[in-house]
Design a protein around this motif. Structure first.
Motif, PDB file in Angstrom:
ATOM      1  N   ALA A  87      25.326  69.926  26.049  1.00  0.00           N
ATOM      2  CA  ALA A  87      24.146  69.464  26.578  1.00  0.00           C
ATOM      3  C   ALA A  87      24.667  68.144  27.093  1.00  0.00           C
ATOM      4  CB  ALA A  87      23.035  69.295  25.456  1.00  0.00           C
ATOM      5  N   VAL A  88      23.996  67.383  28.035  1.00  0.00           N
ATOM      6  CA  VAL A  88      24.102  66.392  28.563  1.00  0.00           C
ATOM      7  C   VAL A  88      22.754  65.506  28.881  1.00  0.00           C
ATOM      8  CG1 VAL A  88      24.867  64.891  30.654  1.00  0.00           C
ATOM      9  CG2 VAL A  88      25.924  67.114  30.050  1.00  0.00           C
ATOM     10  N   ILE A  89      22.848  64.303  28.162  1.00  0.00           N
ATOM     11  CA  ILE A  89      21.662  63.504  28.098  1.00  0.00           C
ATOM     12  C   ILE A  89      22.077  62.192  29.072  1.00  0.00           C
ATOM     13  CG2 ILE A  89      19.963  61.903  26.751  1.00  0.00           C
ATOM     14  CD1 ILE A  89      20.755  63.781  24.096  1.00  0.00           C
ATOM     15  N   LEU A  90      21.271  61.884  30.128  1.00  0.00           N
ATOM     16  CA  LEU A  90      21.411  60.692  30.880  1.00  0.00           C
ATOM     17  C   LEU A  90      20.555  59.530  30.102  1.00  0.00           C
ATOM     18  CD1 LEU A  90      20.989  61.837  34.394  1.00  0.00           C
ATOM     19  CD2 LEU A  90      23.163  61.238  33.187  1.00  0.00           C
ATOM     20  N   ALA A  91      21.275  58.577  29.544  1.00  0.00           N
ATOM     21  CA  ALA A  91      20.617  57.373  28.922  1.00  0.00           C
ATOM     22  C   ALA A  91      21.357  56.081  29.426  1.00  0.00           C
ATOM     23  CB  ALA A  91      20.989  57.538  27.312  1.00  0.00           C
ATOM     24  N   THR A  92      21.193  56.048  30.644  1.00  0.00           N
ATOM     25  CA  THR A  92      21.794  54.977  31.737  1.00  0.00           C
ATOM     26  C   THR A  92      20.929  53.857  32.022  1.00  0.00           C
ATOM     27  OG1 THR A  92      21.401  56.162  33.574  1.00  0.00           O
ATOM     28  CG2 THR A  92      23.216  56.814  32.987  1.00  0.00           C
ATOM     29  N   GLY A  93      19.773  53.865  31.387  1.00  0.00           N
ATOM     30  CA  GLY A  93      18.749  52.918  31.882  1.00  0.00           C
ATOM     31  C   GLY A  93      18.074  53.094  33.152  1.00  0.00           C
ATOM     32  N   GLY A  94      17.332  52.164  33.565  1.00  0.00           N
ATOM     33  CA  GLY A  94      16.743  52.087  34.830  1.00  0.00           C
ATOM     34  C   GLY A  94      17.574  51.510  36.027  1.00  0.00           C
ATOM     35  N   GLY A  95      16.960  50.900  36.875  1.00  0.00           N
ATOM     36  CA  GLY A  95      17.639  50.418  37.997  1.00  0.00           C
ATOM     37  C   GLY A  95      17.026  48.985  38.167  1.00  0.00           C
ATOM     38  N   ALA A  96      16.770  48.021  37.246  1.00  0.00           N
ATOM     39  CA  ALA A  96      16.210  46.996  37.459  1.00  0.00           C
ATOM     40  C   ALA A  96      17.029  45.858  38.010  1.00  0.00           C
ATOM     41  CB  ALA A  96      15.577  46.102  35.838  1.00  0.00           C
ATOM     42  N   ASN A  97      18.223  46.137  38.286  1.00  0.00           N
ATOM     43  CA  ASN A  97      19.205  45.134  38.633  1.00  0.00           C
ATOM     44  C   ASN A  97      19.321  44.992  40.335  1.00  0.00           C
ATOM     45  OD1 ASN A  97      21.310  43.206  37.101  1.00  0.00           O
ATOM     46  ND2 ASN A  97      21.057  44.800  36.011  1.00  0.00           N
ATOM     47  N   ILE A  98      18.227  46.114  40.858  1.00  0.00           N
ATOM     48  CA  ILE A  98      17.816  45.627  42.294  1.00  0.00           C
ATOM     49  C   ILE A  98      17.058  44.450  42.622  1.00  0.00           C
ATOM     50  CG2 ILE A  98      18.098  48.188  42.794  1.00  0.00           C
ATOM     51  CD1 ILE A  98      14.942  48.203  43.198  1.00  0.00           C
ATOM     52  N   PHE A  99      16.767  43.751  41.491  1.00  0.00           N
ATOM     53  CA  PHE A  99      16.134  42.388  41.354  1.00  0.00           C
ATOM     54  C   PHE A  99      17.118  41.672  40.714  1.00  0.00           C
ATOM     55  CE2 PHE A  99      12.633  45.607  41.017  1.00  0.00           C
ATOM     56  CZ  PHE A  99      11.801  45.120  42.003  1.00  0.00           C
ATOM     57  N   GLU A 100      17.220  40.488  41.431  1.00  0.00           N
ATOM     58  CA  GLU A 100      18.232  39.363  41.192  1.00  0.00           C
ATOM     59  C   GLU A 100      18.067  38.889  39.667  1.00  0.00           C
ATOM     60  OE1 GLU A 100      20.187  35.020  42.383  1.00  0.00           O
ATOM     61  OE2 GLU A 100      18.329  35.981  43.386  1.00  0.00           O
ATOM     62  N   HIS A 101      16.469  38.633  39.392  1.00  0.00           N
ATOM     63  CA  HIS A 101      16.109  38.227  38.116  1.00  0.00           C
ATOM     64  C   HIS A 101      15.516  39.178  37.514  1.00  0.00           C
ATOM     65  CE1 HIS A 101      17.113  33.998  39.209  1.00  0.00           C
ATOM     66  NE2 HIS A 101      16.468  34.176  40.176  1.00  0.00           N
ATOM     67  N   ASN A 102      16.082  39.562  36.190  1.00  0.00           N
ATOM     68  CA  ASN A 102      15.520  40.715  35.412  1.00  0.00           C
ATOM     69  C   ASN A 102      16.054  40.582  33.903  1.00  0.00           C
ATOM     70  OD1 ASN A 102      18.001  42.772  35.061  1.00  0.00           O
ATOM     71  ND2 ASN A 102      17.908  42.155  37.029  1.00  0.00           N
ATOM     72  N   SER A 103      15.358  41.334  32.956  1.00  0.00           N
ATOM     73  CA  SER A 103      15.892  41.170  31.704  1.00  0.00           C
ATOM     74  C   SER A 103      16.848  42.551  31.294  1.00  0.00           C
ATOM     75  CB  SER A 103      14.714  41.346  30.806  1.00  0.00           C
ATOM     76  OG  SER A 103      13.847  42.612  31.092  1.00  0.00           O
ATOM     77  N   ASN A 104      17.532  42.945  31.977  1.00  0.00           N
ATOM     78  CA  ASN A 104      18.396  44.124  31.694  1.00  0.00           C
ATOM     79  C   ASN A 104      19.682  43.613  31.898  1.00  0.00           C
ATOM     80  OD1 ASN A 104      16.906  47.109  33.075  1.00  0.00           O
ATOM     81  ND2 ASN A 104      15.999  45.655  31.718  1.00  0.00           N
ATOM     82  N   PRO A 105      20.743  44.256  31.027  1.00  0.00           N
ATOM     83  CA  PRO A 105      22.246  44.113  31.488  1.00  0.00           C
ATOM     84  C   PRO A 105      22.664  44.268  32.791  1.00  0.00           C
ATOM     85  CG  PRO A 105      21.847  45.376  29.389  1.00  0.00           C
ATOM     86  CD  PRO A 105      20.620  45.277  29.971  1.00  0.00           C
ATOM     87  N   GLU A 106      23.574  43.846  33.082  1.00  0.00           N
ATOM     88  CA  GLU A 106      24.453  43.736  34.192  1.00  0.00           C
ATOM     89  C   GLU A 106      24.651  45.229  34.902  1.00  0.00           C
ATOM     90  OE1 GLU A 106      25.230  41.709  37.938  1.00  0.00           O
ATOM     91  OE2 GLU A 106      24.475  41.035  36.106  1.00  0.00           O
ATOM     92  N   GLY A 107      24.935  46.080  34.072  1.00  0.00           N
ATOM     93  CA  GLY A 107      25.297  47.665  34.652  1.00  0.00           C
ATOM     94  C   GLY A 107      23.933  48.463  34.875  1.00  0.00           C
ATOM     95  N   ILE A 108      22.782  47.905  34.619  1.00  0.00           N
ATOM     96  CA  ILE A 108      21.675  48.807  34.801  1.00  0.00           C
ATOM     97  C   ILE A 108      21.296  48.735  36.217  1.00  0.00           C
ATOM     98  CG2 ILE A 108      19.350  49.215  34.152  1.00  0.00           C
ATOM     99  CD1 ILE A 108      21.556  49.206  31.737  1.00  0.00           C
ATOM    100  N   THR A 109      21.904  49.703  36.861  1.00  0.00           N
ATOM    101  CA  THR A 109      21.946  49.603  38.662  1.00  0.00           C
ATOM    102  C   THR A 109      21.421  50.699  39.029  1.00  0.00           C
ATOM    103  OG1 THR A 109      24.001  50.328  38.675  1.00  0.00           O
ATOM    104  CG2 THR A 109      23.581  47.833  38.760  1.00  0.00           C
ATOM    105  N   GLY A 110      21.010  51.813  38.285  1.00  0.00           N
ATOM    106  CA  GLY A 110      20.318  52.923  38.979  1.00  0.00           C
ATOM    107  C   GLY A 110      21.177  54.231  38.850  1.00  0.00           C
ATOM    108  N   ASP A 111      22.408  53.892  38.125  1.00  0.00           N
ATOM    109  CA  ASP A 111      23.228  55.013  38.412  1.00  0.00           C
ATOM    110  C   ASP A 111      22.863  56.380  37.752  1.00  0.00           C
ATOM    111  OD1 ASP A 111      24.367  52.388  38.435  1.00  0.00           O
ATOM    112  OD2 ASP A 111      26.329  53.387  38.247  1.00  0.00           O
ATOM    113  N   GLY A 112      22.137  56.529  36.634  1.00  0.00           N
ATOM    114  CA  GLY A 112      21.444  57.507  36.077  1.00  0.00           C
ATOM    115  C   GLY A 112      20.804  58.505  37.164  1.00  0.00           C
TER     116      GLY A 112
END
Length: 198
Positions: free
Chosen positions: A136-161
């Motif tokens: 089984a595979v679970i995608l838990a990569t977060g969202g894609g908030a880093n398309i915005f310069e200012h956000n509350s997500n870690p740097e790697g949350i770029t929509g990869d999932g």
């Protein structure tokens, strides 16, 4: 490090376990999102099922306390980011159970066979590829908030999932709706991101 580079690690976290919470949260979601979510999924995350998960977390040694009908990480146990109280014990539990944890890998593709995901293709820091098979595979990569310069997500949350899921044949919807707190996450490697716009 494993378990320390994700939105959950930085978030304070809360769990709603009372049955009446379902109606309250549903009312909020309907008002804000105008039925853009699947209402059938809401009872799976709030109410009695959440109570079971709280018990599981507590059995792992995660210090939770109940305040105003919601469960939070105990403030007395907090010495770092709020979600670290939850994430670090969960990683330790996984290791104690003999689960193999692979750090410093980037998943480049999901392995699909007969319309089912059977694993993933990973690349290490030296550019070497590793084929990972899984039941089984679970995608838990977060969202894609880093398309915005200012956000509350870690740097790697770029929509990869999202990309991995789309390439594997998943149908994505409501992609224009990205939720994050309107603050900036301090990051010493990216000085221009140290403060939110005023």
């Amino acid at each position: 490090p494993i378990g320390r580079q994700n939105s959950s690690f930085y978030a304070g976290g809360l769990l709603r376990t009372e049955p009446e919470e379902i109606e309250q949260v549903a009312s909020y979601e309907i008002g804000i999102q105008k039925y853009l979510y699947n209402p059938e999924l809401l009872p799976l995350f709030i109410g009695p099922p959440a109570r079971v998960e709280v018990d599981n977390l507590i059995s792992m040694g995660i210090p939770l306390e109940k305040r105003d009908g919601q469960y939070f990480p105990k403030s007395s146990a907090q010495s770092g980011p709020g979600g670290s109280i939850i994430m670090i014990p969960m990683v330790k539990k996984a290791l104690d159970m003999g689960i193999t944890c692979l750090g410093n890998k980037i998943i480049t593709d999901l392995l699909v066979s007969q319309s089912q995901v059977k694993g993933a293709l990973a690349m290490d820091e030296k550019g070497k590829f590793l084929r990972i098979s899984a039941k089984a595979v679970i995608l838990a990569t977060g969202g894609g908030a880093n398309i915005f310069e200012h956000n509350s997500n870690p740097e790697g949350i770029t929509g990869d999932g999202y990309v991995l899921a789309l390439k594997a044949g998943a149908i994505l919807q409501n992609m224009e709706y990205i939720h994050f707190y309107p603050i900036g996450l301090v990051d010493s490697f990216f000085p221009h991101r140290r403060a939110s716009p005023t």
